[in-house]
Design a protein around this motif. Structure first.
Motif: not given
Length: 284
Positions: A161-189
């Motif tokens: 199981l994954v915590h929604v705050r961890d998903i939100a933290a990764v989404a924040t990185l993706a939306l506020t930086t250019s380092d994750h363009e074209g990336a696909t990320y699997e997210l778990t606990g």
């Protein structure tokens, strides 16, 4: 400006303030602003995605977090095209690990089709594929309140199981930086726990024993319909997803730690944060 769809959902409630804390300008979508309780720093807009003028709604958005109720591939494809016409440069799509594992249940198929639409829309993209959410365990509130028990279908698999705050933290990185363009990320606990272990962890946070009960699928279906008010098609979709994901739910990906530089939040963290949501009304 970042436009957040699904701003009042499990992830959106964590994502909007996380984005605002970075200094980003955020527009948050809701059908009912009076009930939404969205962070006051955000620009709140009211709309129904099925009837809204999507290009007008998305006008001025540089980046868009794409998450819609029901995960409709057609709706998300329309949003992606409208965002491109409105000048958005980056789309971040919330999907599911089921796509990674090639599942064919209706929910996963819709996500896979929407992923493809996002990739083809024009703007750069990032795909986030979380596994099962810790917040799904709020479904136990009713049975714990009424009988201090958790009922699960027989054979319920161990899950990372994954915590929604961890998903939100990764989404924040993706939306506020250019380092994750074209990336696909699997997210778990960071660990896979059986449902019995999850119940024991929650019981520890509550400071009292909680009964763990496995029941046949037929009883679980009836309970979901009666207790949660789920329509039959939603229950069918849930069980189709569970059957397809059973052999994969235990798989742990290191993505959260790799991207955030810290271990993922644990189910014990979640249980401690949310213990107050699980009262027991003894009926003696």
């Amino acid at each position: 400006m970042i436009f957040v769809l699904g701003a009042t959902g499990k992830i959106g409630r964590a994502l909007v303030p996380a984005l605002l804390d970075t200094g980003a300008a955020v527009r948050a979508l809701t059908r009912d602003p009076a009930k939404a309780r969205i962070d006051s720093r955000a620009e709140v807009v009211q709309a129904d995605l099925d009837t809204a003028d999507l290009p007008a709604l998305l006008d001025g958005a540089d980046r868009v977090f794409v998450l819609t109720q029901g995960h409709s591939a057609d709706r998300e494809a329309a949003i992606a095209r409208a965002a491109a016409r409105a000048g958005a440069t980056h789309l971040v799509k919330l999907s599911t690990t089921g796509v990674h594992f090639g599942q064919t249940d209706p929910i996963t198929r819709a996500h896979a089709e929407a992923e493809q639409a996002i990739r083809e829309a024009g703007p750069v993209w990032t795909i986030l594929r979380p596994g099962a959410f810790m917040d799904n365990r709020f479904a136990w509130v009713g049975s714990i309140r009424d009988g201090n028990a958790v009922y699960v279908p027989e054979g319920d698999p161990a899950s990372a199981l994954v915590h929604v705050r961890d998903i939100a933290a990764v989404a924040t990185l993706a939306l506020t930086t250019s380092d994750h363009e074209g990336a696909t990320y699997e997210l778990t606990g960071g660990e896979a726990l059986t449902t019995e272990q999850q119940v024991a962890t929650l019981a520890g946070a509550l400071g009292r024993p909680v009964k763990y009960v496995e029941e046949p699928e037929s009883a679980a279906r009836e309970r979901m319909t009666r207790m949660y008010g789920w329509p039959v098609e939603a229950v069918d979709g849930f069980f189709a997803l569970k059957r397809e994901s059973a052999e994969h739910e235990h798989v742990v990906f290191d993505t959260v730690e790799r991207l955030l530089g810290r271990p993922p939040l644990t189910f014990a963290d979640w249980a401690g944060e949310n213990a107050a949501a699980f009262p027991y009304h003894y009926r003696g």
